[in-house]
Design a protein around this motif. Structure first.
Motif: not given
Length: 198
Positions: A67-69, A74-75, A178-180
């Motif tokens: 959801r952070l992307l 959209a959110l 990888d979100p990091r």
């Protein structure tokens, strides 16, 4: 179809085994008390509230990132949909849990997100919240309550869902950035998953 054997995961990517679980009739739940000092409420969530709680519940320890992307629009579309219900547990004015029930598919409810911040782990809050989720889901005219969990989530998650009455029905392998490495989560997030740079 993946062949037997080892498969390299490119640097900068995550590989997760995803387990799909479902409940096709309401399971019996044992009454457990809500721990002292906590309150339960439904939230009319805006993007800022949601991203904050989502990150504190799952991003820091378990690399929740999906959801952070999402772009703001959209959110907002998800959070404002009347068929999506968001709940939390609060203590001292701080929201410490995320329960998201998604009824957008007719006849079904997806347990889209479920989790607690680390200071509620081991307090009985998770069992209370899951019991509440089961009751809320089956109050609607559904024939299936389902969810997904994966190997980068809490090691207790899969067994907790099975004890709650969900049955594993399928597995898949998910490969994702990888979100990091994307800067979506800090490098210190998900300490149980090694960070490999591209």
């Amino acid at each position: 179809m993946l062949e037997d054997g080892f498969h390299d995961v490119p640097a900068g990517k995550l590989a997760m085994i995803v387990t799909y679980l479902e409940m096709t009739s309401q399971t019996d739940t044992k009454d457990v008390p809500l721990p002292d000092g906590l309150s339960f409420r439904r939230v009319t969530a805006d993007n800022a509230w949601y991203r904050d709680v989502f990150t504190r519940v799952g991003g820091t320890d378990w690399l929740w990132y999906g959801r952070l992307l999402l772009e703001d629009d959209a959110l907002t579309a998800i959070l404002s949909d009347p068929k999506v219900e968001i709940y939390t547990l609060s203590r001292g004015g701080q929201d410490l849990a995320l329960l998201e029930l998604d009824f957008r598919k007719e006849g079904a409810c997806e347990l889209a997100y479920f989790g607690l911040t680390s200071d509620l782990i081991g307090t009985g809050s998770g069992r209370w919240l899951m019991n509440k989720a089961i009751h809320l889901a089956w109050e609607k005219p559904i024939s299936r309550f389902h969810l997904r969990t994966c190997t980068i989530d809490s090691p207790q998650a899969l067994s907790f869902y099975k004890r709650s009455g969900f049955t594993p029905i399928k597995r898949s392998v998910e490969i994702a950035d990888d979100p990091r490495n994307l800067g979506v989560l800090p490098e210190t997030a998900g300490p149980n998953v090694p960070l490999l740079r591209p």
